[in-house]
Design an enzyme around this catalytic site. Sequence first.
Site, short mmCIF file in Angstrom:
data_model
loop_
_atom_site.label_atom_id
_atom_site.label_comp_id
_atom_site.label_asym_id
_atom_site.label_seq_id
_atom_site.Cartn_x
_atom_site.Cartn_y
_atom_site.Cartn_z
N ARG A 148 12.07 3.76 1.25
CA ARG A 148 11.82 2.78 2.31
C ARG A 148 13.06 1.90 2.41
NH1 ARG A 148 6.68 -0.93 3.62
NH2 ARG A 148 6.03 1.10 4.38
N ARG A 165 0.80 -1.23 0.00
CA ARG A 165 0.00 0.00 0.00
C ARG A 165 0.83 1.26 0.00
NH1 ARG A 165 -3.16 -3.00 3.55
NH2 ARG A 165 -1.45 -4.44 3.32
N THR A 166 1.96 1.28 0.72
CA THR A 166 2.71 2.55 0.80
C THR A 166 3.28 2.93 -0.57
OG1 THR A 166 3.24 2.05 3.09
CG2 THR A 166 4.55 3.75 2.04
N HIS A 170 7.89 6.30 10.33
CA HIS A 170 7.05 6.13 9.13
C HIS A 170 6.06 7.30 9.15
CE1 HIS A 170 4.88 4.43 5.92
NE2 HIS A 170 4.58 3.24 6.39
C1 NCD Z 1 3.68 -0.76 8.02
C2 NCD Z 1 5.17 -0.70 7.72
O1 NCD Z 1 5.61 -1.12 6.67
O2 NCD Z 1 5.84 -0.18 8.59
N1 NCD Z 1 2.86 -0.98 6.92
C3 NCD Z 1 2.51 0.07 6.14
O3 NCD Z 1 3.32 0.89 5.77
N2 NCD Z 1 1.20 0.20 5.85
C4 NCD Z 1 3.35 -1.66 9.13
C5 NCD Z 1 3.66 -3.12 8.97
O4 NCD Z 1 4.35 -3.56 8.06
O5 NCD Z 1 3.19 -3.87 9.85
#
Ligand code: NCD
Length: 307
Positions: free
Chosen positions: A106, A56-57, A134
Amino acid sequence: MTREHLLGIDDLTADEVTTILDTAAGLADVAARPIKKVPVLRGRTVCNLFYEDSTRTRISFELAAKRLSADVLNFSARGSSVSKGESLKDTALTLEAMGVDAIVIRHSMSGAPRQLTRWVGAKVVNAGDGAHQHPTQALLDLYTIRAHLGRIEGLRVAVCGDIEHSRVARSLVQALTLLGAEVTLVGPPTLLPLHAATWGVTVSHDLDAVLPKLDVLYLLRVQSERMHRQHFPSAREYARIWGVDRDRMARLPEGAIVLHPGPMNRGVEVSADVADAHARVITDQVRNGIAVRMAVLYLLLGGEEAA
Ligand code: NCD
């Protein structure tokens, strides 16, 4: 926002957080239009530089940049020259030479986004670094809470589960306390950082006692990929003590909302029926994430010229 970059919530003031949320609210209706695009970042190039898996990100940042009419490059470490041993610095300098205006990164190493700012002139947005920060997740969570409950100040919020490995928890707790919410961290002692009590929060190990006092229950995924030793006996044991199922949900006051950043481990931190029953708010988080990331990119890259 006067910032050069968005590396963490600790870089922001309460006013800046509110500006981002308000800007996101103004941009949210772009998604409701038949043509979901505004021209404010036309001619700008945004690169998504992802060294860790993401659904999703990454998609959310891509859609956010495209809805602002920026050109988007998607780089994932898998399938790139990283497998040939290329360093983050050389990859960054390559992108810089190609003229990208913003890098959304990321990385599994905490601090990688800040390091990147020392090498490139582009704006850097942290999309999750190790167990550190985040920030856009925290901003979209605040946006979603504000949209459902009308405010942040004075709300009683519990963040529940694997706090130790969670960059989401670190960013969210900072953002919530900055805007005046009362935060309780709940989880097994083995998954709570030793210094959590210094975060300006209450710490509890009794989920059932915390639930009746909440406006917001924020569930975290158990991050097995970041665990290098055993923190609890089994997933079944975790679900029994810390998992939120229908019986536990009955303890939440009427009107309280449940959030989860995704991806969810159904049957571990949340039962499938609770996940389905609260899907509306959880999918709102995803929807709002696009508007919030549009706001961040707009404020970093386009603000002045477009205003
Ligand atoms: C999170 C992440 O990657 O930190 N997910 C996200 O970005 N929606 C949390 C997770 O991975 O549990």
